[in-house]
Design a protein around this motif. Structure first.
Motif, mmCIF file in Angstrom:
data_model
loop_
_atom_site.group_PDB
_atom_site.id
_atom_site.type_symbol
_atom_site.label_atom_id
_atom_site.label_comp_id
_atom_site.label_asym_id
_atom_site.label_seq_id
_atom_site.Cartn_x
_atom_site.Cartn_y
_atom_site.Cartn_z
ATOM 1 N N UNK A 197 0.824 -1.215 0.000
ATOM 2 C CA UNK A 197 0.000 0.000 0.000
ATOM 3 C C UNK A 197 0.851 1.255 0.000
ATOM 4 N N UNK A 198 1.986 1.179 0.653
ATOM 5 C CA UNK A 198 2.912 2.301 0.711
ATOM 6 C C UNK A 198 3.687 2.334 -0.609
ATOM 7 N N UNK A 199 3.567 3.396 -1.391
ATOM 8 C CA UNK A 199 4.205 3.405 -2.713
ATOM 9 C C UNK A 199 5.720 3.543 -2.638
ATOM 10 N N UNK A 403 -17.952 8.575 7.298
ATOM 11 C CA UNK A 403 -16.726 7.787 7.245
ATOM 12 C C UNK A 403 -16.555 7.275 5.811
ATOM 13 N N UNK A 404 -15.341 7.000 5.432
ATOM 14 C CA UNK A 404 -15.093 6.646 4.037
ATOM 15 C C UNK A 404 -13.808 5.847 3.955
ATOM 16 N N UNK A 405 -13.947 4.591 3.529
ATOM 17 C CA UNK A 405 -12.789 3.696 3.528
ATOM 18 C C UNK A 405 -11.665 4.173 2.625
ATOM 19 N N UNK A 406 -12.006 4.847 1.525
ATOM 20 C CA UNK A 406 -10.966 5.373 0.639
ATOM 21 C C UNK A 406 -9.932 6.179 1.420
ATOM 22 N N UNK A 407 -10.387 6.836 2.475
ATOM 23 C CA UNK A 407 -9.475 7.694 3.225
ATOM 24 C C UNK A 407 -8.577 6.907 4.172
ATOM 25 N N UNK A 408 -8.985 5.701 4.538
ATOM 26 C CA UNK A 408 -8.064 4.812 5.266
ATOM 27 C C UNK A 408 -6.891 4.497 4.333
ATOM 28 N N UNK A 409 -7.239 4.122 3.108
ATOM 29 C CA UNK A 409 -6.191 3.731 2.154
ATOM 30 C C UNK A 409 -5.316 4.919 1.758
#
Ligand code: GAL
Length: 661
Positions: A197-199, A403-409
């Motif tokens: 996940x970390x680029x 809440x929004x999962x995209x923002x976790x990622x």
């Protein structure tokens, strides 16, 4: 309202099964959860399906009038599968197997061999038990997820997903900003799933897409199984048990499979440091309640599939829970409207990696553990309160939290300020709202919003935005709602690219001002702001605001070279208001903001003592104390208590009827 337990009959001698089922009944429990991880016992060699032992256990449960939850065993593929088809194990970026036999979760969801084998065992289970009258629902797999796989089936599936999303390679290149360092692709075939996940110093937009895809891959694998179950199980529910905000799975991706959402809660884990009291033995109420409300938000049906029975084996800080803390967590889930609760697990194992993990029963298989005694107590308590039935509606929420999962990622891929913790941001506002007595409804940007009766909506730190979300904000405020936005809002589009405009331009008219700059401080270094005479410190993020004409400044920075700059603003619109808190501070700051908003716009609230909650379910009010000291129960005077009394002990619970009877 029923509570029950996980039981792994395949781990214990057959001669003990009847005794163990009797023990479940004698504790007053009414659900048994089985089958998870038992694939080898169900199918000792390919196609050799043996379910008689499980059938015997289902009948032992049925004879005792226990409800049965059955699980598909795909979290633990048998050795013959991975032996014959090593591709099931996936690959890491160096070409070695990503996982190996000897634990669990050693498979990739994109492997056709894994899918074939899963379909075979799930079909056999569905045919054998699908219409059994004691089976009430199905859990698919267990805590889905795995590191990003680097094998061809995953690269292939990722490419197909990208192709479906973008249609053309030009559109993908634009969305990923591939003009940067000329990272252009010429065709989808050239694309690989990133290793993490970390680029690192590669492409963050690409990693965001990879996270989105990976969650979809688990959802697709779940759907494969759900599609087998559905025609065979009638109206029974299908669920899978999620981990809290685990990046591998966005529960919102599972609509096509699930009819009930559930999660696993282990809040007493000894994490944190420098505790000055024993509240760590009770756990953080907010993290738990946020998840309960999130699970409720998908279709209204949710359950607590696993709850901590006592000490855990995996945290490294296996503190003894405070007396009563397990019961408190059961009542917290009940208060928040869960349909049922089951616990991992009945018997503490005498073998294996989790042999230090408590069960309801101790190593001898018969004596109750402290957690077991608390389960028994709650079973007894709820049996006296029929009004708590699952289908009784819970208290209507009065505040929304977006809440929004995209923002976790996205904040994992590109945090910018390395201590940024998106889940903690949501916790801060969930706690603030709960403390003021609001019931919180989780809202998601991509789903319909039911904002009726929501006096406040907080949308904290959603830096990626689109027109439809702006319209939701706007129409809520136009209808008289009170919207709270916070640091780092509305900076980028849904691909995570900044707008070619002033910072946060999209919300400038809503907040009635501008976000001119941001700051973030080094470790253990703090700035200060003042709100109504109370000083709060911050370190992780601060937006420096400019308040336009007519916009009130609620707080200013007290130090740094920009001392005096606006930190929190409040704008009155024709009917509603917008408050912008530019500071990622602590939970107390979020509370001050919500409290001030309520006072300003005339919402009547009485702040509860810290870590105390009162939640209504059906005909009852339930008071929960997450402190290691007692407090006065926040109940109307003279009320008749169904559980507890006027003093709410440390880790205590009180219940009374709302109508005072
Ligand atoms: C859960 C898992 C269970 C058990 C438990 C131990 O995350 O689903 O199978 O391992 O942790 O706390």
């Amino acid at each position: 309202m029923k509570i029950g337990t996980y039981y792994y009959p395949e781990q214990w001698p057959r001669a003990q099964w009847a005794r163990d089922f009797d023990r479940i009944v004698s504790m007053g429990l009414s659900i048994v959860h089985m089958g998870e991880f038992a694939w080898f016992d169900m199918e000792p060699s390919p196609g050799d399906i043996r379910l008689d032992w499980l059938s015997e256990c289902v009948e032992l449960a049925a004879a005792r009038k226990l409800d049965v939850i059955l699980c598909t065993p795909t979290a633990a593929p048998p050795v013959w599968l991975t032996d014959q088809y090593p591709e099931v194990l996936g690959r890491n970026e160096h070409g070695s197997p990503l996982t190996r036999h000897g634990g669990r979760r050693h498979y990739i969801p994109t492997s056709l061999r894994m899918q074939e084998a899963s379909l075979r065992i799930v079909t056999a289970l569905a045919e054998r038990f699908g219409d059994h009258p004691s089976v009430v629902g199905w859990q698919i797999d267990n805590e889905l997820g795995l590191a990003f796989d680097q094998s061809e089936p995953t690269h292939h599936a990722f490419r197909l997903w990208l192709q479906k999303k973008y249609s053309t390679i030009d559109a993908l290149n634009r969305a990923c900003g591939n003009q940067f360092w000329n990272q252009y692709y010429q065709s989808f075939e050239q694309i690989l799933m990133p290793p993490k996940r970390d680029p690192g110093y590669a492409n963050p937009h690409h990693c965001l897409d990879a996270s989105r895809f990976w969650s979809r891959a688990w959802a697709d694998f779940t759907k494969l199984q759900a599609d087998v179950l559905k025609p065979k199980i009638g109206a029974r529910w299908i669920s899978t048990n999620f981990m809290p905000f685990h990046a591998d799975t966005d529960p919102g991706d599972f609509d096509e499979s699930l009819s009930l959402w559930s999660w696993d809660s282990y809040p007493i884990n000894g994490f944190g440091s420098n505790h000055t009291n024993e509240n760590f033995r009770i756990g953080d109420p907010t993290g738990v309640e946020l998840l309960h409300d999130q699970m409720h938000s998908y279709n209204g049906r949710w359950a607590l599939m696993e709850v901590q029975p006592g000490q855990v084996n995996w945290s490294g800080y296996p503190c003894l829970p405070y007396p009563g803390a397990i019961r408190l967590h059961l009542w917290t889930a009940i208060a928040h409207g869960c349909e049922f609760i089951t616990v991992y697990r009945l018997r503490q194992p005498t073998f294996g990696i989790e042999m230090w993990h408590d069960g309801l029963l101790q190593h001898d298989g018969v004596s109750l553990s402290p957690g077991g005694a608390q389960f028994k107590q709650v079973a007894q308590e709820i049996s006296q309160l029929p009004g708590l039935d699952a289908n009784v509606t819970q208290q209507e929420p009065t505040a929304g939290l977006v809440i929004d999962f995209d923002h976790i990622w996205w904040t994992q891929a590109l945090p910018q300020s390395k201590r940024w913790n998106q889940a903690e941001v949501w916790c801060q506002y969930h706690q603030a709202l709960s403390r003021m007595g609001f019931r919180v409804r989780s809202l998601h940007p991509g789903r319909a919003w039911d904002t009726k009766d929501l006096k406040i909506i907080v949308a904290p730190s959603l830096q990626m935005i689109d027109q439809s979300l702006i319209e939701k904000y706007q129409s809520y405020v136009d209808a008289g709602g009170h919207l709270v936005l916070s640091a780092r809002s509305a900076l980028q589009d849904r691909n995570g690219q900044f707008f070619e405009q002033d910072r946060a331009h999209a919300i400038a008219s809503l907040i009635g001002g501008e976000v001119e700059a941001y700051d973030a401080l080094p470790e253990e270094t703090y700035g200060k702001i003042d709100i109504d005479g109370a000083t709060h410190r911050w370190s992780i993020w601060a937006d420096l605001l400019y308040a336009g004409e007519g916009t009130k400044v609620w707080a200013r920075y007290q130090d740094q070279f920009y001392a005096g700059a606006a930190a929190i603003t409040h704008r009155r619109h024709v009917r509603g208001t917008v408050t912008y808190n530019g500071v990622y501070g602590d939970r107390a700051l979020a509370e001050s903001v919500i409290e001030k908003l309520c006072r300003t716009v005339g919402i009547d609230v009485t702040a509860l003592p810290d870590r105390v909650r009162v939640v209504r379910r059906g005909e009852y009010a339930i008071a929960l104390n997450f402190n290691d000291t007692s407090v006065k129960t926040p109940a109307p005077s003279g009320v008749k208590f169904a559980v507890g009394g006027p003093v709410l002990p440390a880790a205590g619970v009180a219940v009374w009827r709302i109508d005072g009877r």
